[in-house]
Write a protein that holds these residues in place. Structure first.
Motif, PDB file in Angstrom:
ATOM      1  N   VAL A 131       7.381  11.136   6.105  1.00  0.00           N
ATOM      2  CA  VAL A 131       7.374   9.856   5.401  1.00  0.00           C
ATOM      3  C   VAL A 131       5.990   9.210   5.442  1.00  0.00           C
ATOM      4  CG1 VAL A 131       8.408   7.554   5.372  1.00  0.00           C
ATOM      5  CG2 VAL A 131       9.817   9.540   5.906  1.00  0.00           C
ATOM      6  N   GLU A 132       5.342   9.244   6.591  1.00  0.00           N
ATOM      7  CA  GLU A 132       4.041   8.582   6.732  1.00  0.00           C
ATOM      8  C   GLU A 132       2.993   9.202   5.820  1.00  0.00           C
ATOM      9  OE1 GLU A 132       5.816   9.685   9.437  1.00  0.00           O
ATOM     10  OE2 GLU A 132       6.602   7.727  10.003  1.00  0.00           O
ATOM     11  N   LYS A 133       2.932  10.518   5.806  1.00  0.00           N
ATOM     12  CA  LYS A 133       1.950  11.211   4.961  1.00  0.00           C
ATOM     13  C   LYS A 133       2.234  10.949   3.483  1.00  0.00           C
ATOM     14  CE  LYS A 133      -0.558  15.493   5.646  1.00  0.00           C
ATOM     15  NZ  LYS A 133      -0.514  16.825   6.233  1.00  0.00           N
ATOM     16  N   ALA A 134       3.507  10.979   3.123  1.00  0.00           N
ATOM     17  CA  ALA A 134       3.884  10.719   1.735  1.00  0.00           C
ATOM     18  C   ALA A 134       3.515   9.296   1.336  1.00  0.00           C
ATOM     19  CB  ALA A 134       5.380  10.959   1.538  1.00  0.00           C
ATOM     20  N   LEU A 135       3.835   8.338   2.190  1.00  0.00           N
ATOM     21  CA  LEU A 135       3.531   6.938   1.894  1.00  0.00           C
ATOM     22  C   LEU A 135       2.029   6.726   1.744  1.00  0.00           C
ATOM     23  CD1 LEU A 135       4.554   4.086   1.424  1.00  0.00           C
ATOM     24  CD2 LEU A 135       4.510   3.743   3.903  1.00  0.00           C
ATOM     25  N   GLU A 136       1.264   7.375   2.599  1.00  0.00           N
ATOM     26  CA  GLU A 136      -0.197   7.267   2.517  1.00  0.00           C
ATOM     27  C   GLU A 136      -0.703   7.718   1.140  1.00  0.00           C
ATOM     28  OE1 GLU A 136      -3.818   9.788   4.457  1.00  0.00           O
ATOM     29  OE2 GLU A 136      -2.304   9.052   5.856  1.00  0.00           O
ATOM     30  N   ILE A 137      -0.151   8.811   0.638  1.00  0.00           N
ATOM     31  CA  ILE A 137      -0.565   9.309  -0.677  1.00  0.00           C
ATOM     32  C   ILE A 137      -0.113   8.358  -1.780  1.00  0.00           C
ATOM     33  CG2 ILE A 137      -0.284  11.166  -2.366  1.00  0.00           C
ATOM     34  CD1 ILE A 137      -0.076  13.109   0.031  1.00  0.00           C
ATOM     35  N   TYR A 138       1.130   7.903  -1.719  1.00  0.00           N
ATOM     36  CA  TYR A 138       1.609   6.974  -2.748  1.00  0.00           C
ATOM     37  C   TYR A 138       0.777   5.695  -2.766  1.00  0.00           C
ATOM     38  CZ  TYR A 138       5.773   9.857  -3.398  1.00  0.00           C
ATOM     39  OH  TYR A 138       6.628  10.886  -3.673  1.00  0.00           O
ATOM     40  N   LEU A 139       0.409   5.200  -1.599  1.00  0.00           N
ATOM     41  CA  LEU A 139      -0.405   3.988  -1.541  1.00  0.00           C
ATOM     42  C   LEU A 139      -1.802   4.231  -2.118  1.00  0.00           C
ATOM     43  CD1 LEU A 139       0.672   2.488   1.910  1.00  0.00           C
ATOM     44  CD2 LEU A 139       1.375   1.776  -0.397  1.00  0.00           C
ATOM     45  N   SER A 140      -2.336   5.433  -1.906  1.00  0.00           N
ATOM     46  CA  SER A 140      -3.646   5.737  -2.498  1.00  0.00           C
ATOM     47  C   SER A 140      -3.548   5.799  -4.025  1.00  0.00           C
ATOM     48  CB  SER A 140      -4.219   7.041  -1.936  1.00  0.00           C
ATOM     49  OG  SER A 140      -3.568   8.168  -2.470  1.00  0.00           O
ATOM     50  N   VAL A 141      -2.417   6.305  -4.527  1.00  0.00           N
ATOM     51  CA  VAL A 141      -2.194   6.316  -5.978  1.00  0.00           C
ATOM     52  C   VAL A 141      -2.120   4.881  -6.492  1.00  0.00           C
ATOM     53  CG1 VAL A 141      -0.519   6.895  -7.801  1.00  0.00           C
ATOM     54  CG2 VAL A 141      -1.077   8.587  -6.038  1.00  0.00           C
ATOM     55  N   LEU A 142      -1.434   4.029  -5.748  1.00  0.00           N
ATOM     56  CA  LEU A 142      -1.312   2.625  -6.157  1.00  0.00           C
ATOM     57  C   LEU A 142      -2.634   1.871  -6.049  1.00  0.00           C
ATOM     58  CD1 LEU A 142       2.184   1.793  -4.676  1.00  0.00           C
ATOM     59  CD2 LEU A 142       1.553   1.970  -7.096  1.00  0.00           C
ATOM     60  N   ASN A 143      -3.492   2.267  -5.120  1.00  0.00           N
ATOM     61  CA  ASN A 143      -4.828   1.665  -5.057  1.00  0.00           C
ATOM     62  C   ASN A 143      -5.598   1.939  -6.341  1.00  0.00           C
ATOM     63  OD1 ASN A 143      -4.880   0.297  -2.653  1.00  0.00           O
ATOM     64  ND2 ASN A 143      -5.682   2.024  -1.477  1.00  0.00           N
ATOM     65  N   GLY A 156       8.299   1.647  -2.576  1.00  0.00           N
ATOM     66  CA  GLY A 156       9.273   0.611  -2.249  1.00  0.00           C
ATOM     67  C   GLY A 156      10.466   1.180  -1.501  1.00  0.00           C
ATOM     68  N   HIS A 157      10.940   2.306  -1.942  1.00  0.00           N
ATOM     69  CA  HIS A 157      12.076   2.961  -1.277  1.00  0.00           C
ATOM     70  C   HIS A 157      11.717   3.357   0.155  1.00  0.00           C
ATOM     71  CE1 HIS A 157      15.661   5.349  -0.714  1.00  0.00           C
ATOM     72  NE2 HIS A 157      14.903   6.389  -0.383  1.00  0.00           N
ATOM     73  N   ILE A 158      10.536   3.945   0.317  1.00  0.00           N
ATOM     74  CA  ILE A 158      10.104   4.353   1.666  1.00  0.00           C
ATOM     75  C   ILE A 158      10.003   3.132   2.582  1.00  0.00           C
ATOM     76  CG2 ILE A 158       8.184   5.292   3.010  1.00  0.00           C
ATOM     77  CD1 ILE A 158       7.634   7.193   0.649  1.00  0.00           C
ATOM     78  N   CYS A 159       9.405   2.073   2.078  1.00  0.00           N
ATOM     79  CA  CYS A 159       9.264   0.854   2.892  1.00  0.00           C
ATOM     80  C   CYS A 159      10.630   0.278   3.262  1.00  0.00           C
ATOM     81  CB  CYS A 159       8.419  -0.186   2.166  1.00  0.00           C
ATOM     82  SG  CYS A 159       6.666   0.258   2.096  1.00  0.00           S
ATOM     83  N   THR A 160      11.591   0.363   2.347  1.00  0.00           N
ATOM     84  CA  THR A 160      12.948  -0.110   2.636  1.00  0.00           C
ATOM     85  C   THR A 160      13.566   0.714   3.764  1.00  0.00           C
ATOM     86  OG1 THR A 160      13.243  -0.841   0.360  1.00  0.00           O
ATOM     87  CG2 THR A 160      15.238  -0.493   1.658  1.00  0.00           C
ATOM     88  N   VAL A 161      13.417   2.033   3.683  1.00  0.00           N
ATOM     89  CA  VAL A 161      13.949   2.923   4.717  1.00  0.00           C
ATOM     90  C   VAL A 161      13.289   2.641   6.059  1.00  0.00           C
ATOM     91  CG1 VAL A 161      14.054   5.345   5.458  1.00  0.00           C
ATOM     92  CG2 VAL A 161      14.636   4.739   3.111  1.00  0.00           C
ATOM     93  N   LEU A 162      11.997   2.294   6.044  1.00  0.00           N
ATOM     94  CA  LEU A 162      11.268   2.009   7.275  1.00  0.00           C
ATOM     95  C   LEU A 162      11.468   0.565   7.742  1.00  0.00           C
ATOM     96  CD1 LEU A 162       7.880   3.833   6.538  1.00  0.00           C
ATOM     97  CD2 LEU A 162       9.752   4.614   8.012  1.00  0.00           C
ATOM     98  N   ALA A 163      12.351  -0.163   7.059  1.00  0.00           N
ATOM     99  CA  ALA A 163      12.663  -1.573   7.374  1.00  0.00           C
ATOM    100  C   ALA A 163      11.448  -2.475   7.240  1.00  0.00           C
ATOM    101  CB  ALA A 163      13.280  -1.688   8.770  1.00  0.00           C
ATOM    102  N   LYS A 164      10.585  -2.142   6.306  1.00  0.00           N
ATOM    103  CA  LYS A 164       9.427  -2.977   5.987  1.00  0.00           C
ATOM    104  C   LYS A 164       9.744  -3.699   4.671  1.00  0.00           C
ATOM    105  CE  LYS A 164       6.062   0.052   8.195  1.00  0.00           C
ATOM    106  NZ  LYS A 164       4.796   0.774   8.036  1.00  0.00           N
ATOM    107  N   THR A 165      10.672  -4.645   4.762  1.00  0.00           N
ATOM    108  CA  THR A 165      11.192  -5.275   3.550  1.00  0.00           C
ATOM    109  C   THR A 165      10.146  -6.082   2.794  1.00  0.00           C
ATOM    110  OG1 THR A 165      12.015  -7.088   4.905  1.00  0.00           O
ATOM    111  CG2 THR A 165      13.585  -5.342   4.336  1.00  0.00           C
ATOM    112  N   ASP A 166       9.229  -6.725   3.497  1.00  0.00           N
ATOM    113  CA  ASP A 166       8.171  -7.462   2.803  1.00  0.00           C
ATOM    114  C   ASP A 166       7.294  -6.524   1.997  1.00  0.00           C
ATOM    115  OD1 ASP A 166       9.087  -9.881   3.737  1.00  0.00           O
ATOM    116  OD2 ASP A 166       7.695  -9.938   5.446  1.00  0.00           O
ATOM    117  N   SER A 167       6.914  -5.410   2.595  1.00  0.00           N
ATOM    118  CA  SER A 167       6.101  -4.421   1.874  1.00  0.00           C
ATOM    119  C   SER A 167       6.892  -3.812   0.720  1.00  0.00           C
ATOM    120  CB  SER A 167       5.646  -3.310   2.815  1.00  0.00           C
ATOM    121  OG  SER A 167       4.791  -3.812   3.790  1.00  0.00           O
ATOM    122  N   ALA A 168       8.164  -3.562   0.960  1.00  0.00           N
ATOM    123  CA  ALA A 168       9.005  -3.000  -0.102  1.00  0.00           C
ATOM    124  C   ALA A 168       9.050  -3.935  -1.300  1.00  0.00           C
ATOM    125  CB  ALA A 168      10.414  -2.719   0.416  1.00  0.00           C
ATOM    126  N   ARG A 169       9.218  -5.218  -1.014  1.00  0.00           N
ATOM    127  CA  ARG A 169       9.289  -6.223  -2.072  1.00  0.00           C
ATOM    128  C   ARG A 169       7.977  -6.244  -2.836  1.00  0.00           C
ATOM    129  NH1 ARG A 169      12.673  -9.652  -0.307  1.00  0.00           N
ATOM    130  NH2 ARG A 169      11.536 -10.000   1.579  1.00  0.00           N
TER     131      ARG A 169
END
Length: 169
Positions: A131-143, A156-169
C-alpha cells in the motif's frame, strides 16, 4: 513457408482471408508470418512493430504478441510502451514476476508517463499488497496532474483504508 518464401506465403494466406475472412487458421499463419517479418527486419519502424503486436494482443493472440514485443525490446531497449504491454500480457498469462519486471522497466525508461506509473502502482497495490509504495506512486502522479481522476480515486480509497480520512477527503 517451408521454402522460406514468406512474402508469397503471406500473399496466399491473405487471399484465403479475402475469400473466407472467418478462417482462423489462415489468420494465425498470416499473423505469424507478419510478426516474424516485421520483427526480424532491423529497419522496421518500431511503432509499426508495436502496433502490429497490439493488434495481435487485441485478437487474443497473446503468445505471438509477447514474442513480437520481446523482439522489439531486444532491438529497441528504450521503448517503454512495449515493456508496459509485456507487463500486461505477462499478467494475463499469470506470470506476475515477469509482469512486475516489465512494469518497472517501463517506468525506469519513461518516469514521466502517468499511465506507466499507475500500472506499476496498481500492481503493487493489488498483487503485492504494498500500500505504501502504491500510494507514493499515486501521489507523485497527482503532483504532476492534480486532476487525474483515476489516481484521485485510488489514493482516496487507500487513505480511507489507512484511516486517514482527512487525506482521503
Amino acid at each position: 513457408v517451408s521454402l522460406e518464401r514468406f512474402d508469397e506465403a503471406l500473399g496466399y494466406y491473405n487471399r484465403i482471408l479475402d475469400i473466407e475472412p472467418w478462417n482462423d487458421e489462415a489468420q494465425q499463419f498470416a499473423d505469424r508470418i507478419q510478426v516474424r517479418g516485421t520483427v526480424s527486419d532491423p529497419d522496421a519502424d518500431p511503432e509499426e512493430v508495436y502496433q502490429r503486436c497490439q493488434e495481435l494482443a487485441n485478437r487474443g493472440q497473446g503468445d505471438l504478441a509477447v514474442s513480437g514485443l520481446e523482439s522489439l525490446t531486444a532491438q529497441h531497449p528504450d521503448f517503454a510502451l512495449a515493456y508496459n504491454d509485456l507487463g500486461v500480457l505477462y499478467y494475463q498469462q499469470g506470470n506476475k514476476e515477469r509482469c512486475l519486471q516489465n512494469y518497472e522497466k517501463a517506468v525506469s525508461i519513461d518516469p514521466e508517463n502517468a499511465n506507466l506509473r499507475k500500472n506499476l502502482a496498481d500492481f503493487y497495490l493489488a498483487e503485492q499488497g504494498n500500500v505504501e509504495k502504491a500510494l507514493e506512486i499515486y501521489l507523485s502522479v497527482l503532483n504532476d496532474n492534480p486532476e487525474d481522476i483515476d489516481a484521485l480515486m485510488v489514493a482516496g480509497h487507500i487513505c480511507t483504508v489507512l484511516a486517514k480520512t482527512d487525506s482521503a477527503r
